[in-house]
Design a protein around this motif. Structure first.
Motif, PDB file in Angstrom:
ATOM      1  N   THR A   1       8.824 -13.274 -20.298  1.00 40.84           N
ATOM      2  CA  THR A   1       8.132 -14.344 -20.408  1.00 40.84           C
ATOM      3  C   THR A   1       8.845 -14.849 -18.643  1.00 40.84           C
ATOM      4  O   THR A   1       8.257 -15.884 -18.508  1.00 40.84           O
ATOM      5  CB  THR A   1       9.204 -15.638 -21.704  1.00 40.84           C
ATOM      6  OG1 THR A   1      10.274 -15.821 -20.942  1.00 40.84           O
ATOM      7  CG2 THR A   1       8.080 -15.028 -22.529  1.00 40.84           C
TER       8      THR A   1
ATOM      9  N   GLU B   1       9.576 -24.996 -26.818  1.00 36.33           N
ATOM     10  CA  GLU B   1       8.726 -23.788 -27.105  1.00 36.33           C
ATOM     11  C   GLU B   1       8.776 -23.300 -27.845  1.00 36.33           C
ATOM     12  O   GLU B   1       9.770 -23.017 -28.606  1.00 36.33           O
ATOM     13  CB  GLU B   1       9.215 -23.476 -25.898  1.00 36.33           C
ATOM     14  CG  GLU B   1       8.252 -22.230 -25.266  1.00 36.33           C
ATOM     15  CD  GLU B   1       8.187 -21.763 -23.668  1.00 36.33           C
ATOM     16  OE1 GLU B   1       8.900 -20.202 -23.510  1.00 36.33           O
ATOM     17  OE2 GLU B   1       8.582 -21.819 -23.136  1.00 36.33           O
TER      18      GLU B   1
ATOM     19  N   LEU C   1       7.462 -19.677 -29.454  1.00 34.54           N
ATOM     20  CA  LEU C   1       6.352 -18.584 -29.305  1.00 34.54           C
ATOM     21  C   LEU C   1       6.518 -17.727 -30.737  1.00 34.54           C
ATOM     22  O   LEU C   1       7.473 -17.119 -31.375  1.00 34.54           O
ATOM     23  CB  LEU C   1       7.494 -17.236 -28.689  1.00 34.54           C
ATOM     24  CG  LEU C   1       8.176 -18.378 -27.030  1.00 34.54           C
ATOM     25  CD1 LEU C   1       9.025 -16.600 -26.480  1.00 34.54           C
ATOM     26  CD2 LEU C   1       7.050 -18.633 -26.156  1.00 34.54           C
TER      27      LEU C   1
ATOM     28  N   SER D   1       4.025 -11.814 -31.277  1.00 32.57           N
ATOM     29  CA  SER D   1       3.814 -11.497 -30.034  1.00 32.57           C
ATOM     30  C   SER D   1       3.455 -10.688 -30.210  1.00 32.57           C
ATOM     31  O   SER D   1       4.442 -10.060 -31.437  1.00 32.57           O
ATOM     32  CB  SER D   1       4.005 -11.901 -29.131  1.00 32.57           C
ATOM     33  OG  SER D   1       4.187 -13.485 -28.557  1.00 32.57           O
TER      34      SER D   1
ATOM     35  N   THR E   1       0.430 -12.435 -26.403  1.00 33.33           N
ATOM     36  CA  THR E   1       1.390 -13.397 -26.942  1.00 33.33           C
ATOM     37  C   THR E   1       1.084 -15.061 -26.968  1.00 33.33           C
ATOM     38  O   THR E   1       0.146 -15.216 -26.914  1.00 33.33           O
ATOM     39  CB  THR E   1       3.018 -13.422 -25.956  1.00 33.33           C
ATOM     40  OG1 THR E   1       1.673 -14.332 -24.066  1.00 33.33           O
ATOM     41  CG2 THR E   1       3.321 -11.951 -25.409  1.00 33.33           C
TER      42      THR E   1
ATOM     43  N   ALA F   1       2.003 -19.060 -28.255  1.00 36.78           N
ATOM     44  CA  ALA F   1       3.341 -19.837 -28.160  1.00 36.78           C
ATOM     45  C   ALA F   1       2.676 -21.340 -27.964  1.00 36.78           C
ATOM     46  O   ALA F   1       1.129 -21.930 -27.436  1.00 36.78           O
ATOM     47  CB  ALA F   1       3.173 -20.231 -26.858  1.00 36.78           C
TER      48      ALA F   1
END
Length: 458
Positions: A37, A96, A98, A101, A114, A116
């Motif tokens: 990231t 954030e 996530l 992924s 991924t 998000a």
């Protein structure tokens, strides 16, 4: 304007705070998707051939007014605390998530997909006198007359969006001791909701009559922008309005480009190194909001001088904005006052991603002891309308790391909140940490944070 100007306070009540996302674990020796990231080239260094990131959450707030003690102490007078003193108010709220992924290595290549979801909300250079006048009852004001002459652009803004990232990295050069790699992530952006209120080159006088509870803006000029899209057009009291991540469909792209160098420990295992360093350019791109509720209006505010502004015959009564729940209600009040002129009206508009350059170096001091230096610098000005804000920072993270266990203590200096110190742990694929819990225990810092996540490789 009390509720719209302070819509960021809605996020403060969630109880999740941090500053640098995944501070410490994102530069861990146990390389995984979380490392990618901040630099997609790190995918080449995956610990396992396959990796699955199940879930990660990081949320942050950083400001130059409200302390950690105020937050955990249950203080409910946020407006009073936020608009104290004369220095402009700056606040960054950043969440954030996530989602699921997956990454894999194939010979000299590595690939990842991924997901998000993100929320950014900011107050940028808000004049404290104007903030007090718009959010506090006149009887609570400490200043009868306040003169404002702000040449910068004052902004209150929020953005939510979803991302799907497609990453590829490749080993460029490798010998027994040295290894170079490069990587790129193409992000598909799904605009969710957006809101922006700004006032540039604001000049005026605020007069408060403590006997009649009047607060009047007089002799004022400013350029105003009001823009909103999606669920944030409906208001800011409902936290669910910030969670509409993929509503706008695919309407934007951004790119991360990264480079990685490893000076390997020839006497150790394959994943051991003396130095792991990287350079990345991230979030280069923009997204377009095309919701049916889209509005982007530019106004000129011009209020003539009145020698007696509290006589009720002229000036803009700021107490009218106290119960406004939406930006449209604020616009209606301004237009009805006769002091605002609509210069430009649009529908679709773009939001520029928080582009930055970052660099880091993780050095093996001895055995399982490491130290990581990290630096990030934003590439655009936060004061520009349509710009999603980010802040500059530098950090140093000492760590003790084994294959299964890791403990680290990030020490950082942030553009807004100043010095912070935290601690984090990794046990297998589970990690949890904070970038400021230690500094908040020692002194009253303007930042608080927490993050956690789980991943596994095979």
């Amino acid at each position: 304007m009390k509720k719209p100007l302070l819509f960021i306070i809605t996020l403060l009540s969630t109880g999740l705070y941090a500053q640098e996302h995944f501070s410490g674990i994102s530069t861990s020796r146990r390389t995984g998707i979380i490392n990618a990231t901040i630099n997609p080239a790190e995918l080449v260094n995956l610990e396992k051939k396959y990796e699955v990131s199940v879930f990660s959450l990081s949320a942050n707030v950083s400001n130059n007014k409200i302390s950690f003690g105020d937050l955990v102490g249950g203080a409910d007078n946020f407006e009073e605390l936020l608009f104290t003193g004369d220095d402009p108010v700056n606040m960054r709220v950043d969440v954030e998530i996530l989602g699921p992924s997956f990454a894999m290595k194939v010979d000299k290549w590595a690939f990842a997909i991924t997901t998000a979801a993100k929320v950014r909300a900011n107050l940028v250079d808000i004049d404290t006198h104007l903030g007090r006048a718009l959010t506090l009852d006149p009887i609570m004001s400490t200043t009868v007359t306040a003169n404002i002459n702000s040449q910068y652009n004052q902004r209150a803004t929020a953005t939510s969006w979803g991302e799907i990232g497609l990453s590829a990295a490749r080993e460029i050069y490798k010998d027994e001791e040295h290894e170079f790699s490069a990587g790129v992530t193409f992000k598909l952006l799904f605009p969710g909701a957006y809101a922006n209120m700004s006032a540039s080159k604001f000049k005026g006088t605020i007069n408060t009559n403590l006997l009649t509870n009047e607060t009047v803006l007089d002799d004022a000029q400013a350029n105003l922008n009001f823009a909103y899209s999606g669920s944030l057009a409906d208001g800011f009291d409902d936290a669910g309005n910030f969670a509409d991540f993929f509503a706008g469909g695919l309407n934007g792209f951004s790119t991360d480009i990264g480079f990685n160098y490893r000076w390997k420990n020839v006497n150790g295992n394959n994943d051991e190194y003396k130095l792991n360093a990287g350079l990345a350019f991230r979030n280069m791109g923009s997204m377009t909001f095309k919701d049916d509720k889209n509005v982007s209006n530019n106004y000129s505010l011009n209020i003539p001088n009145d020698n007696n502004p509290l006589d009720g015959t002229s000036g803009l009564d700021l107490t009218q904005f106290e119960n406004a729940d939406t930006i449209q209600e604020i616009e209606d009040i301004l237009m009805q006052s006769g002091y605002a002129t609509l210069n430009k009206s649009g529908k679709n508009f773009k939001a520029k991603m928080p582009a930055l350059v970052s660099a880091y170096a993780d050095y093996n001091i001895s055995g399982n002891w490491y130290a990581t230096g990290y630096f990030q610098q934003k590439l655009n000005k936060d004061s520009k309308d349509g710009q999603i804000a980010v802040q500059n920072m530098i950090s140093l993270t000492p760590r003790y790391s084994t294959g299964f266990f890791e403990v680290y203590a990030p020490l950082a200096n942030n553009e807004i909140s100043g010095f912070t110190a935290g601690i984090g742990f990794r046990i297998g694929g589970f990690y949890i940490g904070s970038g400021s819990i230690l500094s908040s225990a020692i002194s009253d810092t303007n930042q608080a944070d927490a993050y956690l996540g789980f991943r596994f490789g095979f």
